[in-house]
Design an enzyme around this catalytic site. Structure first.
Site, PDB file in Angstrom:
ATOM      1  N   GLU A 277       4.553  21.149  34.795  1.00 20.48           N
ATOM      2  CA  GLU A 277       5.725  21.995  35.050  1.00 20.48           C
ATOM      3  C   GLU A 277       5.270  23.318  35.677  1.00 20.48           C
ATOM      4  O   GLU A 277       4.154  23.781  35.446  1.00 20.48           O
ATOM      5  CB  GLU A 277       6.445  22.211  33.708  1.00 20.48           C
ATOM      6  CG  GLU A 277       7.674  23.074  33.734  1.00 20.48           C
ATOM      7  CD  GLU A 277       8.814  22.540  34.588  1.00 20.48           C
ATOM      8  OE1 GLU A 277       8.614  22.426  35.807  1.00 20.48           O
ATOM      9  OE2 GLU A 277       9.895  22.266  34.043  1.00 20.48           O
ATOM     10  N   ASP A 278       6.141  23.912  36.467  1.00 22.66           N
ATOM     11  CA  ASP A 278       5.786  25.184  37.107  1.00 22.66           C
ATOM     12  C   ASP A 278       5.904  26.360  36.140  1.00 22.66           C
ATOM     13  O   ASP A 278       4.997  27.176  36.024  1.00 22.66           O
ATOM     14  CB  ASP A 278       6.633  25.438  38.371  1.00 22.66           C
ATOM     15  CG  ASP A 278       8.138  25.302  38.128  1.00 22.66           C
ATOM     16  OD1 ASP A 278       8.553  24.957  36.998  1.00 22.66           O
ATOM     17  OD2 ASP A 278       8.901  25.530  39.083  1.00 22.66           O
TER      18      ASP A 278
ATOM     19  N   ASP B   4      10.501  29.110  30.768  1.00 23.50           N
ATOM     20  CA  ASP B   4      11.171  30.391  30.580  1.00 23.50           C
ATOM     21  C   ASP B   4      11.818  30.376  29.181  1.00 23.50           C
ATOM     22  O   ASP B   4      11.172  30.705  28.200  1.00 23.50           O
ATOM     23  CB  ASP B   4      12.187  30.540  31.722  1.00 23.50           C
ATOM     24  CG  ASP B   4      12.840  31.912  31.779  1.00 23.50           C
ATOM     25  OD1 ASP B   4      12.384  32.813  31.085  1.00 23.50           O
ATOM     26  OD2 ASP B   4      13.810  32.074  32.550  1.00 23.50           O
TER      27      ASP B   4
ATOM     28  N   PHE C  40      11.068  38.097  37.465  1.00 19.24           N
ATOM     29  CA  PHE C  40      11.321  36.933  38.323  1.00 19.24           C
ATOM     30  C   PHE C  40      10.193  36.815  39.335  1.00 19.24           C
ATOM     31  O   PHE C  40       9.843  37.770  40.025  1.00 19.24           O
ATOM     32  CB  PHE C  40      12.658  37.062  39.044  1.00 19.24           C
ATOM     33  CG  PHE C  40      13.000  35.817  39.809  1.00 19.24           C
ATOM     34  CD1 PHE C  40      13.544  34.720  39.166  1.00 19.24           C
ATOM     35  CD2 PHE C  40      12.735  35.733  41.168  1.00 19.24           C
ATOM     36  CE1 PHE C  40      13.818  33.542  39.863  1.00 19.24           C
ATOM     37  CE2 PHE C  40      13.009  34.568  41.877  1.00 19.24           C
ATOM     38  CZ  PHE C  40      13.553  33.468  41.226  1.00 19.24           C
TER      39      PHE C  40
ATOM     40  N   ARG D 156       8.737  28.980  48.541  1.00 20.38           N
ATOM     41  CA  ARG D 156       7.867  28.045  47.815  1.00 20.38           C
ATOM     42  C   ARG D 156       6.485  27.929  48.452  1.00 20.38           C
ATOM     43  O   ARG D 156       5.511  27.598  47.790  1.00 20.38           O
ATOM     44  CB  ARG D 156       8.488  26.635  47.785  1.00 20.38           C
ATOM     45  CG  ARG D 156       9.758  26.516  46.958  1.00 20.38           C
ATOM     46  CD  ARG D 156      10.089  25.035  46.757  1.00 20.38           C
ATOM     47  NE  ARG D 156      11.444  24.825  46.261  1.00 20.38           N
ATOM     48  CZ  ARG D 156      11.801  24.888  44.982  1.00 20.38           C
ATOM     49  NH1 ARG D 156      10.893  25.160  44.057  1.00 20.38           N
ATOM     50  NH2 ARG D 156      13.042  24.680  44.614  1.00 20.38           N
TER      51      ARG D 156
HETATM   52  P1  5GP Z   1      14.006  27.218  31.131  1.00 24.47           P
HETATM   53  O1  5GP Z   1      14.820  26.017  30.832  1.00 24.47           O
HETATM   54  O2  5GP Z   1      12.627  27.177  30.536  1.00 24.47           O
HETATM   55  O3  5GP Z   1      14.729  28.483  30.787  1.00 24.47           O
HETATM   56  O4  5GP Z   1      13.940  27.291  32.687  1.00 24.47           O
HETATM   57  C1  5GP Z   1      12.899  26.840  33.422  1.00 24.47           C
HETATM   58  C2  5GP Z   1      13.294  26.812  34.892  1.00 24.47           C
HETATM   59  O5  5GP Z   1      13.856  28.078  35.269  1.00 24.47           O
HETATM   60  C3  5GP Z   1      12.094  26.622  35.762  1.00 24.47           C
HETATM   61  O6  5GP Z   1      11.829  25.260  35.989  1.00 24.47           O
HETATM   62  C4  5GP Z   1      12.495  27.362  37.028  1.00 24.47           C
HETATM   63  O7  5GP Z   1      13.237  26.506  37.850  1.00 24.47           O
HETATM   64  C5  5GP Z   1      13.400  28.460  36.553  1.00 24.47           C
HETATM   65  N1  5GP Z   1      12.718  29.781  36.439  1.00 24.47           N
HETATM   66  C6  5GP Z   1      12.541  30.498  35.314  1.00 24.47           C
HETATM   67  N2  5GP Z   1      11.909  31.655  35.576  1.00 24.47           N
HETATM   68  C7  5GP Z   1      11.683  31.673  36.904  1.00 24.47           C
HETATM   69  C8  5GP Z   1      11.062  32.635  37.790  1.00 24.47           C
HETATM   70  O8  5GP Z   1      10.573  33.707  37.408  1.00 24.47           O
HETATM   71  N3  5GP Z   1      11.017  32.288  39.102  1.00 24.47           N
HETATM   72  C9  5GP Z   1      11.515  31.117  39.587  1.00 24.47           C
HETATM   73  N4  5GP Z   1      11.405  30.896  40.879  1.00 24.47           N
HETATM   74  N5  5GP Z   1      12.117  30.203  38.779  1.00 24.47           N
HETATM   75  C10 5GP Z   1      12.193  30.477  37.456  1.00 24.47           C
HETATM   76 MG    MG Z   2      10.674  23.668  37.062  1.00 20.90          MG
END
Ligand code: 5GP
Ligand code: MG
Length: 178
Positions: A102-103, A106, A155, A168
């Protein structure tokens, strides 16, 4: 270049490509040591993880397999709101050692949903490899053994991550200038 413009926002350099590659290699070596003999199946979550996955997986030296999936959201029929759906899981993961690639994690809610969906397929074990984690935003309890960088709640963009579909392909990771 220490600042970049993506659409209407300015971003400043946060993690350089060199630091990313160095740390990604360390995490790959950890996986090589821990999962040797288990022939892990790497499940790469598109789109954001494509750059991280390409670097991580080229430093994996143990026998393994790689596949790509998406997690799509849509509105549910009841009041619980968002429902997540797995797209593209063609491999049978029953009895397998799975590593989710996973990237960024959050709130952790996406990962929690994904784990729930995967558990239904009866894998032997599921590990999480995440390029970035925002510990300050985590709302759920997750064990994330393979994480490259813990970051603040800013962010960020680049190295696979987008801002409104752009950015990206930036080589480094940048954070937004408020
Ligand atoms: P979660 O479900 O953990 O809150 O959200 C994860 C998703 O939120 C990630 O896969 C990504 O798509 C998006 N996301 C959360 N923080 C960032 C950020 O700082 N930058 C970007 N580009 N995407 C983020
Ligand atoms: Mg993701």
């Amino acid at each position: 270049m220490n600042t970049v413009q993506v659409k209407d926002k300015q971003f400043s350099l946060y993690i350089s490509e060199d630091s990313l590659l160095k740390r990604v290699k360390e995490v790959a070596e950890q996986i090589n040591a821990d999962l040797a003999g288990k022939k892990p199946l790497f499940l790469v979550i598109l789109n954001g993880s494509f750059v991280f996955a390409a670097d991580l997986l080229r430093d994996i030296t143990i026998p393994s397999e790689i596949t790509f999936i998406r997690v799509a959201s849509y509105e549910g029929f009841n009041s619980t709101g968002e429902v997540k759906q797995l797209i593209g899981l063609s491999q049978n993961i029953e009895g397998r050692t799975v590593v989710i690639v996973e990237d960024i994690i959050d709130s952790g809610k996406t990962m929690q949903e994904l784990l729930k969906m995967l558990e239904k397929e009866n894998p032997k074990e599921v590990h999480i490899a995440s390029l970035l984690v925002k510990p300050g935003n985590l709302k759920v309890n997750l064990n994330i053994p393979y994480r490259c960088f813990d970051i603040d709640n800013d962010f960020i963009v680049g190295y696979g991550l987008d801002y409104d579909h752009e950015g990206r392909n930036l080589r480094h990771i940048y954070k937004v200038i408020e």
